[in-house]
Design an enzyme around this catalytic site. Structure first.
Site, mmCIF file in Angstrom:
data_model
loop_
_atom_site.group_PDB
_atom_site.id
_atom_site.type_symbol
_atom_site.label_atom_id
_atom_site.label_comp_id
_atom_site.label_asym_id
_atom_site.label_seq_id
_atom_site.Cartn_x
_atom_site.Cartn_y
_atom_site.Cartn_z
ATOM 1 N N TYR A 1 0.838 -1.203 0.000
ATOM 2 C CA TYR A 1 0.000 0.000 0.000
ATOM 3 C C TYR A 1 0.873 1.254 0.000
ATOM 4 C CZ TYR A 1 -3.475 3.412 1.578
ATOM 5 O OH TYR A 1 -4.291 4.509 1.698
ATOM 6 N N THR B 1 -14.647 6.572 7.582
ATOM 7 C CA THR B 1 -15.704 6.016 6.746
ATOM 8 C C THR B 1 -16.296 4.794 7.437
ATOM 9 O OG1 THR B 1 -14.207 4.511 5.567
ATOM 10 C CG2 THR B 1 -14.470 6.737 4.670
#
Length: 234
Positions: A152, A187
């Site tokens: 990532y 989120t």
């Protein structure tokens, strides 16, 4: 709606995601004509006022067709002035010695490939329109990796290098490119993945969207090649 749109089109990818919804809403509220490439099963998740275009953003031909359609639909009254690259994804894994190359390839496919292809297809249109802005999303992890997050981090660092290259190569053509670097975004998906975290320290999508809007607008005209931290208190 056309009376509000002040002759500007923004192409925003990832418009149905946690950050995407808030960003699309901010651009629509500011009077932009917003075009958003989406998967066929996600059209109904777009905020009101956005124009959907069904496209696979990892497919070069699909991306070129979608960008051309977004420009053509705007006619000469709303030329493409901004590209906002929000598509991406996160995956963790083992330490590097045990991490397969395929994991890195997958993260590059998710985080770099759509940003590269969409920006590449849009740049000639931005130049033809007299200039504009590209905004990319990297991550604080690109600067501060964590164990198990190498794929990532590397993919998001690649986004930084790509954005810097666009800023350099297109400076003389009046096209700017800047990057925002969030920490953990608040989120529902991230809350579900990290239920024991202190959510109050995370940065909310509604706090990031105004920064993206600013970087896309003429208010940030002198700014290109910037890497803007949007960390909240994380």
């Amino acid at each position: 709606m056309s009376d509000m749109q002040n002759g500007r089109t923004a192409l925003i990818t990832g418009g149905t995601g946690g950050l995407g919804v808030a960003t699309v809403e901010a651009f629509v509220a500011d009077g932009w004509r917003v075009v958003t490439p989406v998967r066929a099963d996600s059209v109904d998740k777009l905020p009101k006022g956005a124009i959907p275009l069904v496209a696979n953003l990892t497919d070069e031909t699909d991306v070129t067709t979608a960008v051309a359609a977004a420009v053509a639909a705007g006619d000469h009254s709303s030329p493409l002035r901004a590209v906002v690259n929000l598509v991406g994804g996160f995956a963790s894994g083992p330490l590097i010695a045990d991490a397969p190359w395929s994991g890195l390839e997958e993260q590059l496919k998710v985080n770099l490939r759509p940003t590269y292809l969409v920006t590449q297809a849009a740049l000639p249109h931005l130049v033809d329109a007299g200039g504009g802005s590209v905004v990319c999303v990297s991550s604080r992890t690109a600067l501060s990796p964590f164990p198990g997050g190498s794929a990532y981090a590397i993919s998001k660092a690649a986004v930084l290098a790509f954005a810097a290259s666009v800023a350099l190569e297109y400076r003389s053509k009046n096209v700017r490119c800047n990057t925002v670097l969030p920490s953990v975004i608040d989120t529902p998906a991230n809350r579900a993945a990290m239920p024991d975290a202190d959510f109050a320290k995370w940065v909310r999508p509604e706090e990031i969207a105004p920064t993206i809007l600013f970087l896309a607008s003429e208010a940030s005209a002198p700014t290109s090649g910037a890497q803007i931290p949007v960390y909240g208190r994380a």
